[in-house]
Design a protein around this motif. Sequence first.
Motif, PDB file in Angstrom:
ATOM      1  N   ARG A 123       0.853  -1.183   0.000  1.00  0.00           N
ATOM      2  CA  ARG A 123       0.000   0.000   0.000  1.00  0.00           C
ATOM      3  C   ARG A 123       0.890   1.235   0.000  1.00  0.00           C
ATOM      4  NH1 ARG A 123      -5.006   0.988   4.084  1.00  0.00           N
ATOM      5  NH2 ARG A 123      -6.168   2.293   2.655  1.00  0.00           N
ATOM      6  N   LEU A 124       0.745   2.040  -1.014  1.00  0.00           N
ATOM      7  CA  LEU A 124       1.556   3.242  -1.137  1.00  0.00           C
ATOM      8  C   LEU A 124       0.752   4.460  -0.721  1.00  0.00           C
ATOM      9  CD1 LEU A 124       3.174   2.469  -4.591  1.00  0.00           C
ATOM     10  CD2 LEU A 124       4.037   1.928  -2.314  1.00  0.00           C
ATOM     11  N   GLY A 125       1.437   5.493  -0.252  1.00  0.00           N
ATOM     12  CA  GLY A 125       0.761   6.722   0.128  1.00  0.00           C
ATOM     13  C   GLY A 125       1.696   7.638   0.869  1.00  0.00           C
ATOM     14  N   PRO A 126       1.205   8.781   1.275  1.00  0.00           N
ATOM     15  CA  PRO A 126       2.044   9.759   1.969  1.00  0.00           C
ATOM     16  C   PRO A 126       2.631   9.254   3.273  1.00  0.00           C
ATOM     17  CG  PRO A 126      -0.100  10.707   1.405  1.00  0.00           C
ATOM     18  CD  PRO A 126      -0.149   9.267   1.053  1.00  0.00           C
ATOM     19  N   GLY A 127       2.055   8.221   3.857  1.00  0.00           N
ATOM     20  CA  GLY A 127       2.564   7.682   5.111  1.00  0.00           C
ATOM     21  C   GLY A 127       3.955   7.086   4.993  1.00  0.00           C
ATOM     22  N   LEU A 128       4.420   6.841   3.770  1.00  0.00           N
ATOM     23  CA  LEU A 128       5.754   6.284   3.564  1.00  0.00           C
ATOM     24  C   LEU A 128       6.841   7.355   3.547  1.00  0.00           C
ATOM     25  CD1 LEU A 128       4.994   3.683   0.762  1.00  0.00           C
ATOM     26  CD2 LEU A 128       5.276   3.271   3.194  1.00  0.00           C
ATOM     27  N   THR A 129       6.448   8.588   3.349  1.00  0.00           N
ATOM     28  CA  THR A 129       7.417   9.674   3.220  1.00  0.00           C
ATOM     29  C   THR A 129       8.259   9.817   4.481  1.00  0.00           C
ATOM     30  OG1 THR A 129       5.879  10.847   1.779  1.00  0.00           O
ATOM     31  CG2 THR A 129       7.663  12.133   2.729  1.00  0.00           C
ATOM     32  N   GLY A 130       9.561   9.878   4.283  1.00  0.00           N
ATOM     33  CA  GLY A 130      10.482  10.094   5.393  1.00  0.00           C
ATOM     34  C   GLY A 130      10.890   8.852   6.140  1.00  0.00           C
ATOM     35  N   GLY A 131      10.350   7.691   5.772  1.00  0.00           N
ATOM     36  CA  GLY A 131      10.689   6.460   6.465  1.00  0.00           C
ATOM     37  C   GLY A 131      11.697   5.626   5.688  1.00  0.00           C
ATOM     38  N   VAL A 132      12.299   4.668   6.373  1.00  0.00           N
ATOM     39  CA  VAL A 132      13.202   3.713   5.745  1.00  0.00           C
ATOM     40  C   VAL A 132      12.584   2.333   5.958  1.00  0.00           C
ATOM     41  CG1 VAL A 132      15.526   2.749   5.745  1.00  0.00           C
ATOM     42  CG2 VAL A 132      15.187   5.175   6.223  1.00  0.00           C
ATOM     43  N   TYR A 133      12.466   1.556   4.862  1.00  0.00           N
ATOM     44  CA  TYR A 133      11.742   0.287   4.898  1.00  0.00           C
ATOM     45  C   TYR A 133      12.561  -0.822   4.262  1.00  0.00           C
ATOM     46  CZ  TYR A 133       8.030   3.641   5.644  1.00  0.00           C
ATOM     47  OH  TYR A 133       7.275   4.663   6.144  1.00  0.00           O
ATOM     48  N   ASP A 134      12.229  -2.065   4.598  1.00  0.00           N
ATOM     49  CA  ASP A 134      12.849  -3.189   3.917  1.00  0.00           C
ATOM     50  C   ASP A 134      12.052  -3.471   2.647  1.00  0.00           C
ATOM     51  OD1 ASP A 134      10.576  -4.654   4.649  1.00  0.00           O
ATOM     52  OD2 ASP A 134      11.665  -6.132   5.823  1.00  0.00           O
ATOM     53  N   GLY A 135      12.386  -4.551   1.932  1.00  0.00           N
ATOM     54  CA  GLY A 135      11.743  -4.866   0.666  1.00  0.00           C
ATOM     55  C   GLY A 135      10.277  -5.251   0.779  1.00  0.00           C
ATOM     56  N   LEU A 136       9.809  -5.543   1.987  1.00  0.00           N
ATOM     57  CA  LEU A 136       8.403  -5.875   2.195  1.00  0.00           C
ATOM     58  C   LEU A 136       7.649  -4.731   2.862  1.00  0.00           C
ATOM     59  CD1 LEU A 136       8.864  -9.566   3.359  1.00  0.00           C
ATOM     60  CD2 LEU A 136       8.078  -8.757   1.127  1.00  0.00           C
ATOM     61  N   LEU A 137       8.227  -3.546   2.822  1.00  0.00           N
ATOM     62  CA  LEU A 137       7.674  -2.318   3.403  1.00  0.00           C
ATOM     63  C   LEU A 137       7.483  -2.390   4.913  1.00  0.00           C
ATOM     64  CD1 LEU A 137       5.178  -0.682   0.917  1.00  0.00           C
ATOM     65  CD2 LEU A 137       7.429   0.073   1.602  1.00  0.00           C
ATOM     66  N   ARG A 138       8.361  -3.092   5.593  1.00  0.00           N
ATOM     67  CA  ARG A 138       8.353  -3.074   7.049  1.00  0.00           C
ATOM     68  C   ARG A 138       9.299  -1.970   7.487  1.00  0.00           C
ATOM     69  NH1 ARG A 138       9.387  -9.413   7.647  1.00  0.00           N
ATOM     70  NH2 ARG A 138      11.044  -8.713   6.297  1.00  0.00           N
ATOM     71  N   PRO A 139       8.868  -1.100   8.407  1.00  0.00           N
ATOM     72  CA  PRO A 139       9.728   0.013   8.823  1.00  0.00           C
ATOM     73  C   PRO A 139      10.980  -0.495   9.536  1.00  0.00           C
ATOM     74  CG  PRO A 139       7.745  -0.077  10.172  1.00  0.00           C
ATOM     75  CD  PRO A 139       7.592  -1.112   9.105  1.00  0.00           C
ATOM     76  N   LEU A 140      12.113   0.106   9.204  1.00  0.00           N
ATOM     77  CA  LEU A 140      13.375  -0.270   9.834  1.00  0.00           C
ATOM     78  C   LEU A 140      13.709   0.617  11.020  1.00  0.00           C
ATOM     79  CD1 LEU A 140      15.489  -1.093   6.667  1.00  0.00           C
ATOM     80  CD2 LEU A 140      14.324  -2.663   8.218  1.00  0.00           C
ATOM     81  N   ALA A 141      13.015   1.734  11.166  1.00  0.00           N
ATOM     82  CA  ALA A 141      13.244   2.603  12.318  1.00  0.00           C
ATOM     83  C   ALA A 141      12.886   1.841  13.588  1.00  0.00           C
ATOM     84  CB  ALA A 141      12.390   3.860  12.200  1.00  0.00           C
ATOM     85  N   GLY A 142      13.827   1.760  14.499  1.00  0.00           N
ATOM     86  CA  GLY A 142      13.585   1.080  15.763  1.00  0.00           C
ATOM     87  C   GLY A 142      13.715  -0.431  15.690  1.00  0.00           C
ATOM     88  N   ALA A 143      14.027  -0.980  14.503  1.00  0.00           N
ATOM     89  CA  ALA A 143      14.168  -2.429  14.365  1.00  0.00           C
ATOM     90  C   ALA A 143      15.535  -2.863  14.893  1.00  0.00           C
ATOM     91  CB  ALA A 143      14.015  -2.835  12.908  1.00  0.00           C
ATOM     92  N   ASP A 144      15.625  -4.121  15.305  1.00  0.00           N
ATOM     93  CA  ASP A 144      16.900  -4.683  15.728  1.00  0.00           C
ATOM     94  C   ASP A 144      17.848  -4.748  14.538  1.00  0.00           C
ATOM     95  OD1 ASP A 144      16.002  -5.051  18.302  1.00  0.00           O
ATOM     96  OD2 ASP A 144      15.315  -7.098  17.923  1.00  0.00           O
ATOM     97  N   THR A 145      19.122  -5.019  14.802  1.00  0.00           N
ATOM     98  CA  THR A 145      20.100  -5.164  13.731  1.00  0.00           C
ATOM     99  C   THR A 145      19.675  -6.258  12.765  1.00  0.00           C
ATOM    100  OG1 THR A 145      21.858  -4.437  15.197  1.00  0.00           O
ATOM    101  CG2 THR A 145      22.526  -5.623  13.210  1.00  0.00           C
ATOM    102  N   TRP A 146      19.174  -7.379  13.291  1.00  0.00           N
ATOM    103  CA  TRP A 146      18.684  -8.480  12.468  1.00  0.00           C
ATOM    104  C   TRP A 146      17.178  -8.543  12.617  1.00  0.00           C
ATOM    105  CZ3 TRP A 146      22.274 -10.010   9.317  1.00  0.00           C
ATOM    106  CH2 TRP A 146      23.604  -9.931   9.704  1.00  0.00           C
ATOM    107  N   LEU A 147      16.474  -8.500  11.499  1.00  0.00           N
ATOM    108  CA  LEU A 147      15.018  -8.563  11.531  1.00  0.00           C
ATOM    109  C   LEU A 147      14.561  -9.966  11.909  1.00  0.00           C
ATOM    110  CD1 LEU A 147      14.234  -6.574   8.279  1.00  0.00           C
ATOM    111  CD2 LEU A 147      14.206  -5.741  10.624  1.00  0.00           C
TER     112      LEU A 147
END
Length: 118
Positions: free
Chosen positions: A74-98
């Motif tokens: 799902r694409l939209g303005p909510g993605l702006t400014g974030g960093v995501y993996d290839g499945l659009l899971r946010p990487l902010a606050g994620a552990d070193t290994w998902l």
Amino acid sequence: MNAGVVRRVNGPLVEIEGLAGLAMAELLQLGEAGLPAEVTALSGGRATAQAYEYTGGLRPGEPVQRLSRPLAARLGPGLTGGVYDGLLRPLAGADTWLSPGAARPADPRAWTFTPARQ
């Protein structure tokens, strides 16, 4: 939903048996962790799927669940400014290994779009 089983694992490629009526590009969940995968080949009663996460620990005999839909984001303005993996899971606050099989809840927000030109 139908359930199948893993027959062979070779890196990110997983051979599956027991799922009748699969379609190319259909989304699957592999094993107990629910690793996301997409059907890439169909031959007789077997299918080959491309796993989108590390398959270490996935073994023959584990269950495969079909989701009866293609992989979509799902694409939209909510993605702006974030960093995501290839499945659009946010990487902010994620552990070193998902964590394998970690699902991202769908964004409940909705946006309207009005084209500037017609």
